[in-house]
Design an enzyme around this catalytic site. Structure first.
Site, short mmCIF file in Angstrom:
data_model
loop_
_atom_site.label_atom_id
_atom_site.label_comp_id
_atom_site.label_asym_id
_atom_site.label_seq_id
_atom_site.Cartn_x
_atom_site.Cartn_y
_atom_site.Cartn_z
N GLU A 315 37.89 42.42 31.81
CA GLU A 315 36.91 41.44 32.30
C GLU A 315 36.90 40.19 31.42
O GLU A 315 35.85 39.62 31.14
CB GLU A 315 35.51 42.09 32.34
CG GLU A 315 35.51 43.41 33.12
CD GLU A 315 34.16 44.10 33.16
OE1 GLU A 315 33.68 44.37 34.26
OE2 GLU A 315 33.59 44.36 32.09
N CYS A 408 25.03 45.69 37.15
CA CYS A 408 24.50 44.56 36.40
C CYS A 408 24.27 43.34 37.27
O CYS A 408 23.33 42.56 37.04
CB CYS A 408 25.43 44.20 35.24
SG CYS A 408 27.15 44.02 35.71
#
Lengths: 644, 644
Positions: A315, A408
């Site tokens: 990421e 999230c």
């Protein structure tokens, strides 16, 4: 510059998520959280209403459905359900609570008090006697508290608890979450001061939360702890494993960093914290570092949508100019973090370039993260999904999902959209600044502005103060993408140099009109961006557009469509509330010849020249709302030479 | 077709890694492992010698240095060192043992008997009374045997033990490893038959090993178990977690599959097993399935280097046409597995297209995996590394490394290169087939061929049988990349149609000469491969070339170099043993203008037209041997129109 104060001024109004109203190094100040009522028919207003009506209730239901509340209930014997979700699932609850907080205090928002009360009661009971509160380490990995700050996310979760507590205090006046957070925080302070741990969290977040708590309470220790955490970072203290120190931004002190690196959300949350510390302390070295890092994004690591982070594996940002459309990771949370950081930089500097990037992220990489229904979401945001895309892996589904194993992003969207009206304007002595041109009513001290506009679909903005704005100049953002505009006050053209991205209307005006030209712009990428060679993208105003399979004639596969950069599509009224303005034009359909993946340049034909077809492009944020199918932002051109 | 036999014929010679000498559905048969002695100055011969002298000893030392042997020693009390490495580290030892086995039996190989004896003694003692042998589950996760076949790798490790045992038995005659493997295997058979588990391994490998054990022993139960495992796959029995069933090739029965999917090494090892079962059972449906899957690679999922697998996150193939140069994962093990699978398909079908793909992988994606020193390795094999590449993440270092946390690739290279001479030729009744044109001496029954060639640097091949090849036709591969060749026998041109990729010299010839034209070929990719738009790659014969920063004039950055596809570089004598033939040509240096990542098509200049420079391309396999630096296989062109 003014000297740092030792305690914030007493707030007379409700402050929003960045309560920098008294920050000594803020050039511009946020407006109160209850100052702006967005019009129900404006785009931001619609998004905010959808957030209230659909997204927040959906998030509340998902927390229940995915065991996030049960993770806490099991600590106090209310359930014998097993722990569910990732080990930082508490943060999902805290972000939803924060979203509720901002929504409860905004004009037109809602306040599901029962849910908040229940959550408060649960947290108070679940908290250990010494203040510790984390359902994973209390309920599963008992005995491992603060043992693994690299991956434990304990301080990250606490940071989100602090932010929820601040929001709920500011908008509803309740102190119970602040009390819980404060007790845990004192324990954390002792742990950090003990020197037994790295003293920093593998996932930055608490830094910005601590500064906000300082802004609320005036307790300087919170600011000092945030600053201490920033300075402790960058010396490899967290250690590393299958990811390097860079992943955690622990490879280099933030004052020395020259380019953004590692996990994008971690990097950007950290930088939001750096900006907050700067706003309170004015350390020039922090600002210089942020300016370097910001330039490294804008010149080398940002997608055209404002999405940040290229790689799925970790990421992370990836190398400079490594910006694939197809596998762009561009996590929704990273785009939200970009809004957070750019807003703080705007407050600090008053430079429109930060508002430009905030707007780019907001209208594209953030907005794409939630579906038109308000109850489906993206996590990664590629700029291309091809025909036949395999959506079986959870990191690259074919469309939006109702929730995620690591959830999230949805609550993060909820908390941002509940406070999105806070980002439209700022003030400074004798001046009001408008940044995002959202239709609505802005009550700023003794001034009330009515902003009428169809922005971003339409570039005309009327600002009506009802009476002359005595003693208040109006500073209006002229976006970096805007090449021509007209500005007048009470019917008289205003001649104003654009300084740092803003034109200024002198004090005394009553009605101001701004007309931003919104031509369709054909964009190409820097030649070092290999992934986008021979392609162009279309933008209009702040909106980046994309072509969806759904808009192509029957029998035409998206990958076979080539555009001519010399004849861009034109804005067209779509008559669709989802995207009132689409781009319509002509393109060439040239079916790829069958055959091998690789062949000699002189080895055979390319198929025929193809035929002209009509195509339509829709705003990137709106893609994927009409079923799944191929999509691309960057279109190959029929004349690559011009667009190399 | 002949009927399946029930037991293999007695072997009179040493068999190599694919002992399909008596497989009923093999159209062509491997030559014995001791039949081919590669010339010391040929490229394959040099690689094989380097493997003996440097790579295998290095691997042995690394096993010791990384605790792989200690993981077993601690089971018997020889050390109290903690477990080290991944939970499937035993497989590294087994692959090194297999490499030693093949090397010990090849003409000119070596046999470090002491190491093998010590390993055998250790394994015999470490094995549990019931036959179980896995240092992770015996020494760390005790009580969890066979609980998690999805991730446990127990059968994977056993498969590699079987392959080591087969190799050491074939070349050194020892039975001890076979005994150990056989005891474990009986336990596994009982577990699989119990039905309590999925009965398949999350990482295929044991299937091909079982067929090889069947070939060695004639025990049909091994073949049946392999076939049973293949058929049990594809029904989601392994379950899934953060990776879908597709990752494990458990999403669809192999007979129904239409394209390769999921983790590339898993997919290709599985397909090697499918090919082995086909070679023994002749089930047409298996062959048809493999042909479909093979076409899905060649038409949509293979890199030009023969590297396979595009994604880092899950080491998977990715979507059709998703073939980025920059982040190509292309694990070395996947290329090795491609050699394994294509070889078996060649044996089964006698079609040169499989030899073409084997050769493509071997000379590029496999060969790049080991440095010129023989002691440094790659794991992932991108086709581009840009200037300023950040090599801090372990999956994308800037150059070769001596070993890896997950060290699957180096021992895999060692076992392949120790047996690479086995892939150059095959036989069938009345015929000898030559595939790879490696210089050396080939002893095939009563025939001895001396093959002289500088291939792949030079396309001239002389095959001297010493006396007329009575009763033996010679079938010579005309590679798919070859557009012109000359073939003569004893000075007389041979007129032979090329059938399935091979020209045939009738029986009776004594000296055969083949001249393959080796022009430099300029390749472009299919227009749906977005990542390679506007670029070309250069190949000469089987070798793909790349441009390295090291070969550019001072002050020229690789990303600023554009080539003209109409004027390709020419082969040139480099005078360097690492790459005797380089490509030299002229290109355009056009420095990218500074400035933003994205700008309007009509928004300013592209900088000047640049200037001509000289550039050089070296074989892809040889890159990174002169320090670290930028590299690219696909070069942007000055005239994109032609190469779209």
């Amino acid at each position: 510059m003014t000297a740092p104060r030792t305690a914030p001024a007493t707030a007379a109004t409700v402050h929003g998520p960045v309560g920098a109203h008294a920050s000594p190094y803020a050039r511009w100040r946020p407006v109160p959280h209850d100052a702006v009522r967005l019009a129900a028919d404006g785009l931001l207003g619609r998004w905010q209403r959808r957030n209230t009506e659909a997204t927040i209730p959906h998030c509340v239901a998902q927390l229940e459905g995915h065991g996030t509340l049960d993770n806490l209930r099991r600590l106090v014997g209310d359930t014998d359900a097993p722990y569910r979700g990732p080990h930082f699932a508490d943060s999902d609850l805290y972000k939803v609570l924060e979203a509720i907080g901002w929504d409860a205090g905004r004009p037109g928002g809602e306040h599901p008090r029962g849910f908040v009360d229940d959550a408060a009661y649960l947290l108070v009971r679940a908290q250990d006697a010494d203040g510790y509160l984390n359902s994973w380490f209390q309920g599963v990995k008992t005995g491992e508290r603060f043992r693994d700050l690299r991956w434990g996310h304990e301080l990250y979760c606490l940071g989100h608890l602090v932010q929820a507590a601040v929001a709920l205090h500011r908008t509803t006046g309740r102190d119970d979450f602040l009390t819980v957070a404060g007790r845990f925080l004192r324990l954390v302070e002792a742990v950090v001061e003990s020197g037994e741990t790295a003293g920093i969290c593998g996932h930055p977040e608490i830094e910005t939360a601590l500064v906000e708590l300082y802004r609320l309470t005036g307790d300087r220790r919170h600011l000092d702890l945030a600053a201490r955490m920033l300075e402790a970072r960058g010396h490899g203290r967290l250690g590393h494993d299958h990811f390097s120190s860079k992943y955690f931004q622990d490879h280099q002190p933030v004052r020395e960093a020259t380019e953004v690196a590692g996990h994008a959300v971690r990097q950007l949350y950290l930088l939001a914290g750096v900006a907050d510390v700067y706003l309170e302390t004015g350390q020039a070295e922090l600002l210089r570092s942020m300016e370097r890092l910001w330039a490294s994004v804008v010149d080398g690591k940002g997608h055209v949508t404002g999405g940040l982070g290229s790689r799925h594996r970790d990421e992370s940002f990836g190398d400079r100019h490594e910006l694939p459309a197809e596998r762009a990771y561009a996590e929704t949370c990273a785009a939200i973090a970009s809004v957070m950081w750019n807003w703080r930089l705007l407050l600090a500097t008053g430079h429109g370039r930060y508002a430009d990037e905030l707007e780019r992220a907001l209208y594209n990489a953030v907005a794409v993260g939630v579906g038109a229904d308000g109850t489906s979401f993206t996590y990664s945001n590629p700029l291309q999904l091809r025909t036949g895309h395999d959506g079986s892996e959870e990191d690259s589904p074919s469309g939006r999902l109702p929730w995620f194993g690591c959830a999230c992003c949805p609550p993060n969207l909820a908390r941002l959209l509940a406070s999105v009206h806070d980002y439209v304007a700022t003030t400074s002595p004798g001046e009001i600044q408008l940044h995002l041109y959202a239709a609505g009513r802005y009550v700023l001290d003794d001034v009330e502005l009515r902003v009428s506009t169809g922005y971003p679909w339409d570039g005309a903005v009327t600002i009506d103060a009802g009476r002359p704005l005595t003693g208040r100049a109006l500073r209006l953002r002229i976006p970096g993408w805007c090449r021509s505009y007209r500005l007048s006050a009470d019917g008289v053209p205003v001649r104003s140099a654009v300084v740092d991205g803003y034109a200024t209307v002198p004090a005394g005006a009553r009605t101001v009109t701004l007309e931003l030209e919104l031509p369709v712009t054909t964009l190409r990428a820097h030649p070092h961006v290999d992934a986008l060679r021979g392609c162009v993208a279309y933008a209009r105003g702040p909106l980046v557009y994309c072509v969806e399979q759904a808009d192509l004639p029957a029998g035409v596969v998206l990958e076979d469509v080539y555009v001519d950069p010399a004849t861009p599509p034109a804005a067209d009224d779509a008559g669709d509330p989802l995207f009132p303005v689409v781009l319509a034009g002509r393109a060439r359909h040239r079916p790829a010849p069958p055959g091998p993946l690789y062949r000699p340049v002189d080895g055979g034909d390319d198929g025929d020249a193809g035929r002209e077809i009509e195509f339509r492009a829709v705003p990137y944020f709106a893609w994927g709302n009409r079923g799944t199918g191929a999509m691309r932002v960057w279109m190959p051109t029929d004349d690559d030479r011009r667009t190399r």
